[in-house]
Scaffold this motif. Structure first.
Motif, PDB file in Angstrom:
ATOM      1  N   GLU A   1       0.829  -1.207   0.000  1.00  0.00           N
ATOM      2  CA  GLU A   1       0.000   0.000   0.000  1.00  0.00           C
ATOM      3  C   GLU A   1       0.864   1.258   0.000  1.00  0.00           C
ATOM      4  O   GLU A   1       0.586   2.214  -0.731  1.00  0.00           O
ATOM      5  N   GLU A   2       1.911   1.259   0.821  1.00  0.00           N
ATOM      6  CA  GLU A   2       2.832   2.403   0.862  1.00  0.00           C
ATOM      7  C   GLU A   2       3.472   2.624  -0.496  1.00  0.00           C
ATOM      8  O   GLU A   2       3.562   3.764  -0.968  1.00  0.00           O
ATOM      9  N   ASN A   3       3.921   1.548  -1.133  1.00  0.00           N
ATOM     10  CA  ASN A   3       4.554   1.666  -2.442  1.00  0.00           C
ATOM     11  C   ASN A   3       3.574   2.162  -3.498  1.00  0.00           C
ATOM     12  O   ASN A   3       3.928   2.987  -4.347  1.00  0.00           O
ATOM     13  N   ALA A   4       2.343   1.656  -3.462  1.00  0.00           N
ATOM     14  CA  ALA A   4       1.332   2.087  -4.430  1.00  0.00           C
ATOM     15  C   ALA A   4       1.071   3.588  -4.277  1.00  0.00           C
ATOM     16  O   ALA A   4       0.929   4.302  -5.273  1.00  0.00           O
ATOM     17  N   GLU A   5       1.040   4.050  -3.041  1.00  0.00           N
ATOM     18  CA  GLU A   5       0.843   5.479  -2.778  1.00  0.00           C
ATOM     19  C   GLU A   5       2.046   6.300  -3.231  1.00  0.00           C
ATOM     20  O   GLU A   5       1.908   7.321  -3.895  1.00  0.00           O
ATOM     21  N   ALA A   6       3.233   5.838  -2.876  1.00  0.00           N
ATOM     22  CA  ALA A   6       4.454   6.586  -3.178  1.00  0.00           C
ATOM     23  C   ALA A   6       4.706   6.698  -4.677  1.00  0.00           C
ATOM     24  O   ALA A   6       5.200   7.719  -5.154  1.00  0.00           O
ATOM     25  N   PHE A   7       4.359   5.653  -5.436  1.00  0.00           N
ATOM     26  CA  PHE A   7       4.650   5.658  -6.861  1.00  0.00           C
ATOM     27  C   PHE A   7       3.447   6.056  -7.708  1.00  0.00           C
ATOM     28  O   PHE A   7       3.585   6.291  -8.908  1.00  0.00           O
ATOM     29  N   GLY A   8       2.267   6.139  -7.078  1.00  0.00           N
ATOM     30  CA  GLY A   8       1.072   6.629  -7.752  1.00  0.00           C
ATOM     31  C   GLY A   8       0.923   6.148  -9.176  1.00  0.00           C
ATOM     32  O   GLY A   8       1.032   4.965  -9.462  1.00  0.00           O
ATOM     33  N   LYS A   9       0.731   7.076 -10.081  1.00  0.00           N
ATOM     34  CA  LYS A   9       0.547   6.754 -11.505  1.00  0.00           C
ATOM     35  C   LYS A   9       1.820   7.045 -12.297  1.00  0.00           C
ATOM     36  O   LYS A   9       1.774   7.458 -13.449  1.00  0.00           O
ATOM     37  N   THR A  10       2.973   6.827 -11.679  1.00  0.00           N
ATOM     38  CA  THR A  10       4.240   7.058 -12.377  1.00  0.00           C
ATOM     39  C   THR A  10       4.533   5.898 -13.322  1.00  0.00           C
ATOM     40  O   THR A  10       3.849   4.874 -13.311  1.00  0.00           O
ATOM     41  N   GLU A  11       5.565   6.063 -14.114  1.00  0.00           N
ATOM     42  CA  GLU A  11       5.975   5.006 -15.053  1.00  0.00           C
ATOM     43  C   GLU A  11       6.439   3.744 -14.316  1.00  0.00           C
ATOM     44  O   GLU A  11       6.401   2.650 -14.867  1.00  0.00           O
ATOM     45  N   ALA A  12       6.866   3.900 -13.066  1.00  0.00           N
ATOM     46  CA  ALA A  12       7.383   2.760 -12.298  1.00  0.00           C
ATOM     47  C   ALA A  12       6.308   2.087 -11.439  1.00  0.00           C
ATOM     48  O   ALA A  12       6.578   1.066 -10.807  1.00  0.00           O
ATOM     49  N   SER A  13       5.095   2.618 -11.435  1.00  0.00           N
ATOM     50  CA  SER A  13       4.091   2.104 -10.497  1.00  0.00           C
ATOM     51  C   SER A  13       3.766   0.630 -10.721  1.00  0.00           C
ATOM     52  O   SER A  13       3.658  -0.131  -9.759  1.00  0.00           O
ATOM     53  N   ASP A  14       3.603   0.197 -11.964  1.00  0.00           N
ATOM     54  CA  ASP A  14       3.284  -1.214 -12.199  1.00  0.00           C
ATOM     55  C   ASP A  14       4.444  -2.119 -11.794  1.00  0.00           C
ATOM     56  O   ASP A  14       4.228  -3.194 -11.238  1.00  0.00           O
ATOM     57  N   ALA A  15       5.671  -1.684 -12.058  1.00  0.00           N
ATOM     58  CA  ALA A  15       6.838  -2.487 -11.669  1.00  0.00           C
ATOM     59  C   ALA A  15       6.871  -2.662 -10.146  1.00  0.00           C
ATOM     60  O   ALA A  15       7.148  -3.757  -9.643  1.00  0.00           O
ATOM     61  N   VAL A  16       6.538  -1.604  -9.426  1.00  0.00           N
ATOM     62  CA  VAL A  16       6.538  -1.660  -7.967  1.00  0.00           C
ATOM     63  C   VAL A  16       5.383  -2.534  -7.468  1.00  0.00           C
ATOM     64  O   VAL A  16       5.557  -3.320  -6.528  1.00  0.00           O
ATOM     65  N   LEU A  17       4.222  -2.426  -8.101  1.00  0.00           N
ATOM     66  CA  LEU A  17       3.086  -3.283  -7.738  1.00  0.00           C
ATOM     67  C   LEU A  17       3.428  -4.755  -7.948  1.00  0.00           C
ATOM     68  O   LEU A  17       3.123  -5.605  -7.110  1.00  0.00           O
ATOM     69  N   ILE A  18       4.072  -5.053  -9.062  1.00  0.00           N
ATOM     70  CA  ILE A  18       4.452  -6.441  -9.352  1.00  0.00           C
ATOM     71  C   ILE A  18       5.446  -6.938  -8.316  1.00  0.00           C
ATOM     72  O   ILE A  18       5.330  -8.062  -7.826  1.00  0.00           O
ATOM     73  N   SER A  19       6.397  -6.107  -7.957  1.00  0.00           N
ATOM     74  CA  SER A  19       7.371  -6.506  -6.941  1.00  0.00           C
ATOM     75  C   SER A  19       6.674  -6.868  -5.637  1.00  0.00           C
ATOM     76  O   SER A  19       6.971  -7.901  -5.024  1.00  0.00           O
ATOM     77  N   SER A  20       5.735  -6.036  -5.218  1.00  0.00           N
ATOM     78  CA  SER A  20       4.990  -6.310  -3.988  1.00  0.00           C
ATOM     79  C   SER A  20       4.149  -7.573  -4.132  1.00  0.00           C
ATOM     80  O   SER A  20       4.091  -8.397  -3.207  1.00  0.00           O
ATOM     81  N   ALA A  21       3.486  -7.718  -5.273  1.00  0.00           N
ATOM     82  CA  ALA A  21       2.649  -8.901  -5.495  1.00  0.00           C
ATOM     83  C   ALA A  21       3.493 -10.171  -5.482  1.00  0.00           C
ATOM     84  O   ALA A  21       3.064 -11.209  -4.969  1.00  0.00           O
TER      85      ALA A  21
END
Length: 166
Positions: A86-106
């Motif tokens: 959740e923190e990462n999703a908030e911190a990266f919002g709709k940036t170009e890296a957001s999906d990469a960060v979501l995948i890492s967390s998942a």
């Protein structure tokens, strides 16, 4: 007098842990679906949310097969992983890296589940719980497939998009 615990006790405690985790994961997958930008990633999260609901149903069957009440035990590890997601999703919002960060967390979640289901499946075999072992093995394979799918999406789409901003 010492407190004597058996493998059967460890199995039940771990089962309660993953039961809690799966229910929490289900809630987080819905948030991840909304946060994901790539259509493939949204679809992967939606598919896994449906699988996770099935995992909860399977766990209910497992509890029944071992003659125990389906109960959740707070899993501090999963709470921490989900809070970080959740923190990462908030911190990266709709940036170009957001999906990469979501995948890492998942994938962190998937790896936790793979470890838990692998252990439970092995213990079920050692305890002679053949029907339980089959149910847990089915879930374990689904978790592994989800992890592989997330890796493929990351390598094909999310990581290259995140690198564009480097």
């Amino acid at each position: 007098m010492t407190n004597r615990k058996s493998l059967s006790d460890a199995f039940y405690e771990t089962l309660k842990d993953i039961y809690f985790a799966e229910k929490q994961i289900l809630k987080s997958l819905r948030k991840a679906m909304a946060a994901a930008q790539a259509p493939d990633l949204k679809q992967a999260f939606e598919t896994h949310a449906n699988e996770t609901a099935t995992h909860v149903e399977r766990l209910n069957k497992v509890f029944g097969l071992i003659g125990k009440t389906a109960r959740a035990k707070t899993c501090d590890a999963m709470q921490g992983i989900l809070a970080e997601m959740e923190e990462n999703a908030e911190a990266f919002g709709k940036t170009e890296a957001s999906d990469a960060v979501l995948i890492s967390s998942a994938q962190t979640i998937e790896h936790y589940e793979i470890a838990r289901y692998g252990t439970l499946r092995t213990w079920a075999a050692e305890l002679g719980l053949d029907d339980v072992e089959k149910l847990l093995a089915e879930t374990l394979e689904e978790e592994k497939r989800t992890d592989a799918l997330l890796s493929a999406i990351a390598e094909r789409e999310s990581n290259p998009r995140a690198l564009q901003m480097a």
